[in-house]
Scaffold this motif. Structure first.
Motif, mmCIF file in Angstrom:
data_model
loop_
_atom_site.group_PDB
_atom_site.id
_atom_site.type_symbol
_atom_site.label_atom_id
_atom_site.label_comp_id
_atom_site.label_asym_id
_atom_site.label_seq_id
_atom_site.Cartn_x
_atom_site.Cartn_y
_atom_site.Cartn_z
ATOM 1 N N TRP A 197 0.842 -1.209 0.000
ATOM 2 C CA TRP A 197 0.000 0.000 0.000
ATOM 3 C C TRP A 197 0.874 1.255 0.000
ATOM 4 N N ILE A 198 1.918 1.261 0.840
ATOM 5 C CA ILE A 198 2.791 2.434 0.939
ATOM 6 C C ILE A 198 3.506 2.688 -0.381
ATOM 7 N N GLU A 199 4.017 1.648 -1.013
ATOM 8 C CA GLU A 199 4.714 1.821 -2.292
ATOM 9 C C GLU A 199 3.771 2.296 -3.390
ATOM 10 N N VAL A 203 2.289 6.792 2.721
ATOM 11 C CA VAL A 203 2.117 6.398 4.123
ATOM 12 C C VAL A 203 0.833 7.019 4.664
ATOM 13 N N PRO A 204 -0.143 6.201 5.092
ATOM 14 C CA PRO A 204 -1.381 6.768 5.647
ATOM 15 C C PRO A 204 -1.165 7.303 7.053
ATOM 16 N N ARG A 315 12.333 5.495 0.932
ATOM 17 C CA ARG A 315 13.058 4.726 -0.080
ATOM 18 C C ARG A 315 13.017 3.237 0.264
ATOM 19 N N ALA A 316 13.326 2.400 -0.735
ATOM 20 C CA ALA A 316 13.242 0.953 -0.541
ATOM 21 C C ALA A 316 14.192 0.477 0.555
ATOM 22 N N ALA A 317 15.410 1.048 0.606
ATOM 23 C CA ALA A 317 16.366 0.640 1.632
ATOM 24 C C ALA A 317 15.845 0.983 3.027
ATOM 25 N N GLU A 318 15.197 2.130 3.167
ATOM 26 C CA GLU A 318 14.639 2.512 4.469
ATOM 27 C C GLU A 318 13.457 1.629 4.837
#
Length: 451
Positions: A197-199, A203-204, A315-318
């Motif tokens: 969902w976030i991607e 972020v809700p 980001r994906a790493a985070e």
């Protein structure tokens, strides 16, 4: 003392940057920052004049001018512990204890300050307050303001494939839906659904979930004593993303996601049957490519307000550092860390030295990758086999296995316990024979005839 900006202040910087780029108004910024409109105007003015540094708290790095002395705090807590403490049902609350401290002991103290001190010392614990009446809740006005999440166990593939649990996420304001099928409603199932969902959307602000140990749990005795808020692995992930978790106490409280379950159980099952889909992986591909786009076109509604309250996705790493399992462990004397019945030998570090008996954080990724961190820095390690149990010298393997199995112990024939029982039985038999010999015998002579 804190000198850097807090997460809340950094979040305000992000929101006001969107106001500067005219993506949001000050009214919407106030709701996103959870402050009043007047406070949002003051923050916006400081941001325009001083930039991001202007949002830092003016008292950061300084001691409070109104703080009580440590000697006074120690005296107050000692009196509370001695005179007004006790079990949960008997101890005084902060307000009542403050009144008695003022009237009986001559110590003036604000009840809220005393409450914080008692919570820190484990002399008081928060109690959950429940409402006595429920009423229908209106939809949220913005997309991303509240997202409902729940798992639905159903025969999605009927008799063509394995059983599964469909993780549904539904936006409260627009009915926008995202779903993934897995085996169970596990921590990784809900984490994968939230990350997807976030991607996709961002972020809700909040999640509406079940009151389950997976999302939220009740405090244990130690946490209640210390006044600590219990947190789950999923709750820790949401806390890092600054997502509030709201636990529903009944299925009716999250009726929108329950109605979406019913829709999927009718429409999705029939569509999967026509497609002859037989595996969870194929279901998820179909959901993403065909079913969910069609479902959202048909059932999504326009939000009451046009502003999108989703925050920017990390980001994906985070996200990888957020969506992982974290467990605290103690380093043994030989620099070995045990986790999930596995043993990890820590290597000698050139920097960030981790002494024995100190705490490290063992982090397990989505696909089983292990990272061991000490004070935020990763340590080098090597997995070693579990230590073998010491063998019994001079005993064959069969004898060792036989002796390791516990059997019920039976005393031998010559054991003193048996001898005592035998003597007692003989004593009772002799007593019985003597009583029989001394008993008067009945007369066998016939009565004489009367003259």
């Amino acid at each position: 003392m804190r000198t850097e900006m807090s997460k809340r202040e950094l979040g305000r910087v992000e929101v006001l940057a969107r106001v500067r780029s005219k993506q949001l108004g000050v009214v919407d910024a106030a709701r996103l920052m959870r402050v009043s409109y007047r406070q949002a105007k003051r923050l916006w003015k400081r941001y325009r004049e001083e930039g991001a540094a202007g949002l830092k708290h003016r008292s950061a790095g300084q001691a409070s001018n109104r703080a009580h002395q440590q000697k006074f705090r120690t005296k107050v807590l000692a009196l509370v512990r001695e005179k007004y403490g006790g079990p949960v049902g008997e101890r005084f609350g902060p307000t009542l204890a403050g009144e008695h401290l003022a009237s009986k002991d001559g110590l003036q103290l604000d009840a809220e300050t005393l409450r914080r001190w008692m919570l820190a010392e484990g002399l008081w614990s928060r109690e959950r307050k429940r409402g006595v009446h429920r009423r229908r809740r209106e939809r949220k006005e913005h997309f991303g303001e509240l997202v409902q999440m729940d798992g639905s166990f159903h025969a999605w593939l009927e008799d063509r494939g394995p059983q599964g649990c469909l993780m549904d996420m539904v936006d409260d304001g627009t009915n926008t839906t995202w779903a993934q099928l897995g085996e169970q409603e596990t921590i990784w199932a809900v984490a994968d659904a939230l990350r997807s969902w976030i991607e996709r959307y961002g972020v809700p602000l909040a999640l509406y979930v079940d009151w389950k140990n997976l999302y939220q749990r009740a405090a244990n005795s130690r946490e209640r004593l210390r006044g600590e808020e219990p947190i789950t692995q999923f709750g820790r992930m949401c806390a890092k993303l600054r997502i509030a978790i709201i636990a529903a106490s009944s299925p009716q409280a999250k009726g929108r996601v329950e109605r979406v379950h019913s829709t999927h159980q009718d429409r999705l099952v029939k569509k999967l049957r026509r497609k002859d889909i037989r595996s969870h992986q194929a279901v998820n591909v179909y959901l993403q490519r065909e079913y969910l786009p069609e479902h959202n076109r048909r059932f999504t509604r326009v939000a009451a307000q046009p502003e999108n309250y989703h925050r920017r996705a990390p980001r994906a790493a985070e996200l990888d550092r957020i969506f992982r399992l974290e467990s605290a462990r103690i380093i043994s004397q030989d620099w070995v860390v045990r986790y999930d019945n596995r043993f990890f030998q820590l290597h000698k570090q050139s920097h960030n030295y981790a002494p024995a008996q100190s705490k490290v954080l063992v982090c397990e990724g989505r696909y089983g990758g292990i990272t061991i961190e000490y004070r935020g820095k990763a340590l080098r390690w090597q997995e070693i086999p579990a230590p073998a149990s010491p063998p019994i010298l001079g005993a064959p393997r069969e004898r060792v296995l036989a002796e390791s199995i516990k059997k019920k112990w039976t005393p031998p024939v010559s054991h003193p316990w048996r001898e005592a029982a035998r003597r007692g039985l003989e004593k009772r038999e002799r007593r019985t024979s003597r009583e029989t010999a001394c008993a008067p015998q009945p007369s066998l002579a016939l009565p004489s005839a009367s003259p």
